[in-house]
Each structure stands twice: as C-alpha cells, then as structure tokens.
Design an enzyme around this catalytic site. Structure first.
Site, PDB file in Angstrom:
ATOM      1  N   ASP A  51      -6.494  -4.024  -7.718  1.00  0.00           N
ATOM      2  CA  ASP A  51      -7.051  -4.484  -6.416  1.00  0.00           C
ATOM      3  C   ASP A  51      -7.270  -6.012  -6.488  1.00  0.00           C
ATOM      4  OD1 ASP A  51      -8.422  -3.328  -3.545  1.00  0.00           O
ATOM      5  OD2 ASP A  51      -9.258  -5.226  -4.354  1.00  0.00           O
ATOM      6  N   ARG A  53       0.841  -1.239   0.050  1.00  0.00           N
ATOM      7  CA  ARG A  53      -0.189   0.001   0.017  1.00  0.00           C
ATOM      8  C   ARG A  53       0.827   1.259   0.009  1.00  0.00           C
ATOM      9  NH1 ARG A  53      -5.421  -0.857   1.721  1.00  0.00           N
ATOM     10  NH2 ARG A  53      -6.066  -2.387   0.251  1.00  0.00           N
ATOM     11  N   TYR A  76     -13.853 -13.411  -0.038  1.00  0.00           N
ATOM     12  CA  TYR A  76     -14.631 -12.156  -0.554  1.00  0.00           C
ATOM     13  C   TYR A  76     -15.783 -12.644  -1.352  1.00  0.00           C
ATOM     14  CZ  TYR A  76     -11.366  -9.059   1.482  1.00  0.00           C
ATOM     15  OH  TYR A  76     -10.505  -8.421   2.477  1.00  0.00           O
ATOM     16  N   ARG A 129      -3.993   6.412   0.502  1.00  0.00           N
ATOM     17  CA  ARG A 129      -4.892   7.761   1.037  1.00  0.00           C
ATOM     18  C   ARG A 129      -3.788   8.297   2.025  1.00  0.00           C
ATOM     19  NH1 ARG A 129      -9.376   4.125   3.301  1.00  0.00           N
ATOM     20  NH2 ARG A 129      -7.685   2.805   3.231  1.00  0.00           N
ATOM     21  N   ARG A 174      -7.970  10.880  -6.189  1.00  0.00           N
ATOM     22  CA  ARG A 174      -9.056  10.130  -5.651  1.00  0.00           C
ATOM     23  C   ARG A 174     -10.309  10.911  -5.721  1.00  0.00           C
ATOM     24  NH1 ARG A 174     -12.800   6.991  -3.729  1.00  0.00           N
ATOM     25  NH2 ARG A 174     -12.408   5.658  -1.961  1.00  0.00           N
TER      26      ARG A 174
END
Ligand code: CP3
Length: 343
Positions: free
Chosen positions: A76, A26, A150, A30, A39
């Site tokens: 992702d 990562r 998931y 953010r 973003r």
C-alpha cells in the site's frame, strides 16, 4: 541469451507487442473470494502487507486465475508514511487510519526507517521467483503529493482541507515534507527494483486537487525529482505515472515529469488523449471500473472503443481500481477479449 517476451515491456520500449497487454489496478482485492478468505485469516490488512508469505500469495491470486500480463506487488502507498514514523492502522470497513502530522516539530522528527519495509522487498523477490517468464512484475509507491495529503490530513475521506491550506499558507512545511517523502520513495522504489520489480508505477490519486502553478510545484516537480533520481540509477526500468483527475494537466505532466507512460483515468476523453498525450508517450487505461461490474456486451463494447482508438502502443487497464462488487468472471472475459484483439 534468451529473449524476454513480456508484452507490457514491449509497449513501454516502443516495440510492437504480440498482443495488447492488460493488467488491472487493484487486481488483487476484495472482489476475489480467495482474497477475502485470506483477509479474514490474517485479520488485519497491514499484517497482510507485511507478511511476505501472505503478500506473495495475494499478489499471485489474480495471476493464477487470469492471463494477465503483469503482477502488481501487494502492498500500500501508506507504508511509506508508516516507515517515516506515523502510526498506521486499517480498521475493518473504515479504510486506512493514518496518524496526521500536527506541527513543525512532529514533521522534523520523521525519519525513514527502511527496515520496517524489509518484508515488502522480500515479497517482491518471492513473487519474482514464482512468475512465468511472460508476466512482468510491477512495483509502486504513492506520489509525493498524494502521500503528503494523507500525512497532513490523515484519512479525510477525500477532502484534504488541511493539505490545501498548507499549499497556500505553509509552503515551507510542505516543501520539507515533500523532500522527506521523495527521499524515502527513492529508497523504497530502488529496493523494489533490486528485489526484482521490472516496471514502477507512481500513484498520484489526489493530483486533481491542484491546478495551475500549484500543480506544477507540488505534482510535477516532486514527481520529476523522484523519476530523475530513479532514471539515473535504473535507466532501463520504465516508470508509469498516474496523476488521477489531472484533466488537461495530464499534458504538462507527461511532458515534464520524464515518466515513460501515462495512466489515464476514465474521465479522460480518448480523442483528446490521442491528440495531446498519445503523440508523446504510450498510454495506459482507461476503462470505467463500473462497466467491469456489468460485464458482457456493454463491457466488451467499451473495451473495443479503447482498443480501436489506442492501437498497439497501449497498456489496457481500468481508469481506477477494480471495485469489490466486480464479478470475477467478468475479468476473465475482459482479459480474453483484449488478448484476442488483433494488433
Ligand atoms: O493494485 C493492486 O492490486 C496492488 C495493491 C494496492 C493496494 N493499494 C492494496 C489495497 C495498491 C497499488 C494500492 C494503492 C493505494 N493505496 C492508493 C492509490 C490508488 C488509488 O486507489 O487511488 C491509495 C490512495 C491507497 C490508500 C488506501 N489503501 C485506501 C484509501 C484504502 C481504503 C479504500 C479501499 O479501497 O479499501 C486502502 C486499502 C487497500 N489497499 C485495500 C487493498 C486491496 C483494501 C483492503 C481491504 O479492506 O481488504
């Protein structure tokens, strides 16, 4: 021919690197103001992943700021379930919303549509063109088990109760699902390699949910299948496995999956790792991301422990991803500290 000088590739081939290579899971995200800016322009995380111009820019953002030794493709792990036919959405502040498989029929109709992932491959080749010769490009996918979690539960906030039920009561369905994911992931990673990825990482974020035989059957076996098929096609592309929270099961994982290196989470004891894992393959990790928020001496002291114990055959990284609260300047400090470490 000119010799490639990429410290991360040196470590993965068992050669001595000129400095300890470092990249961070990562590393784009953010905590970077330039990421937040893009973003908000892109509105939607999925759009960002599937627009090569944006995904390329975001992959390169941390590379421009820091002397990192690798760029990781901005994408992702949930793009594979999306390409298999499940609806995927990322809602602001809520994380991913993935449509869950309901029954056998909805599992049967899943079919991998590789065209949906064409923008990702385009991103890989655009990034590759822009990278300096010393920076390696890492491609990735989710491990079959984690992706299955998931797909079975949607986003359950880490509980994955239905997935655990399938482990005991619907082995037939789970096997079918895992095989679909393995087939899709093989294509997904192969296309990333064809587009220019030089290293692959397989993220098994929920490996720690399984123990004993279940771990062998649903974490090790599917990963082994995927890795073997890739090794057959691309024997020279190193693969890093990250079965997060696998605890003592990191050992059978590293012995049985054929990955070239193992990424360890921050709960792994380094002395245990030295004795049981490091003797088999190079390791990657395992600084606690929380200490990157603090920075300064607590961070460099913690990095020093890892560096002094692990020696030159190590890829410096965190034990999980950079968190949004990390001050960007702490990453510069960490990268410089690791690079100044005498190998
Ligand atoms: O590491 C990188 O910089 C490369 C890009 C990357 C992302 N996700 C971008 C991302 C990688 C390698 C991943 C892997 C991934 N995605 C994993 C495995 C690693 C792990 O974290 O355990 C998992 C489980 C996912 C699924 C996923 N994607 C979740 C659960 C979330 C929400 C949680 C969160 O951190 O926001 C995401 C969103 C996501 N993927 C973001 C990023 C930068 C945040 C998106 C945003 O809100 O801007």
């Amino acid at each position: 021919m000119y010799k490639m000088d990429k410290p991360i590739l040196n470590v993965l081939k068992g050669e001595k690197p000129k400095h300890i290579p470092i990249w961070l899971m990562r590393q784009a995200g953010r905590y970077l103001p330039e990421y937040r800016q893009l973003r908000s322009k892109a509105k939607n995380f999925l759009n960002m992943c599937l627009t090569p111009e944006w995904a390329t820019e975001i992959t390169l953002q941390p590379i421009r700021r820091y002397n990192l030794d690798a760029a990781i493709l901005f994408a992702d792990i949930l793009l594979v379930p999306m390409a298999l036919g499940l609806h995927l959405d990322f809602k602001e502040g809520e994380g991913p919303l993935l449509q869950a498989i309901e029954d056998e029929t909805s599992l049967e109709i899943l079919a991998f549509d590789d065209k949906k992932l064409a923008p990702v491959y385009e991103t890989v080749s655009r990034v590759k063109e822009k990278l300096d010769h010393s920076v390696a490009l890492i491609g990735f996918c989710g491990a079959p088990w984690t992706v299955a979690c998931y797909m079975i539960d949607g986003n359950s906030g880490g509980n994955f109760i239905k997935s655990k039920t399938w482990v005991h009561q619907r082995k037939d369905l789970l096997d079918k699902l895992l095989n679909k994911i393995i087939d899709a992931s093989e294509i997904y990673l192969s296309k990333q390699v064809e587009a220019g990825a030089e290293v692959l990482q397989i993220f098994d974020s929920w490996a720690g949910l399984l123990q004993g035989n279940d771990f062998s059957r649903y974490v090790i076996e599917p990963t082994y299948k995927l890795v073997s098929r890739l090794k057959e096609k691309y024997p020279d592309i190193p693969i890093i496995g990250f079965p997060r929270e696998a605890k003592e099961l990191y050992e059978p994982y590293i012995k049985q999956t054929k990955v070239d290196a193992l990424s360890i989470d921050y709960n792994v004891d380094l002395d245990w790792a030295l004795q049981h894992l490091k003797t088999i393959k190079p390791l990657q990790g395992n600084l606690n991301p929380e200490i990157l928020i603090k920075g300064g001496e607590p961070m460099t002291k913690a990095a020093e422990i890892i560096l002094s114990k692990m020696g030159p055959q190590h890829i410096f990284n965190l034990g999980h991803g950079v968190t949004p609260l990390t001050p960007p300047e702490n990453v510069s400090q960490l990268v410089e500290f690791v690079h100044n470490w005498k190998v």
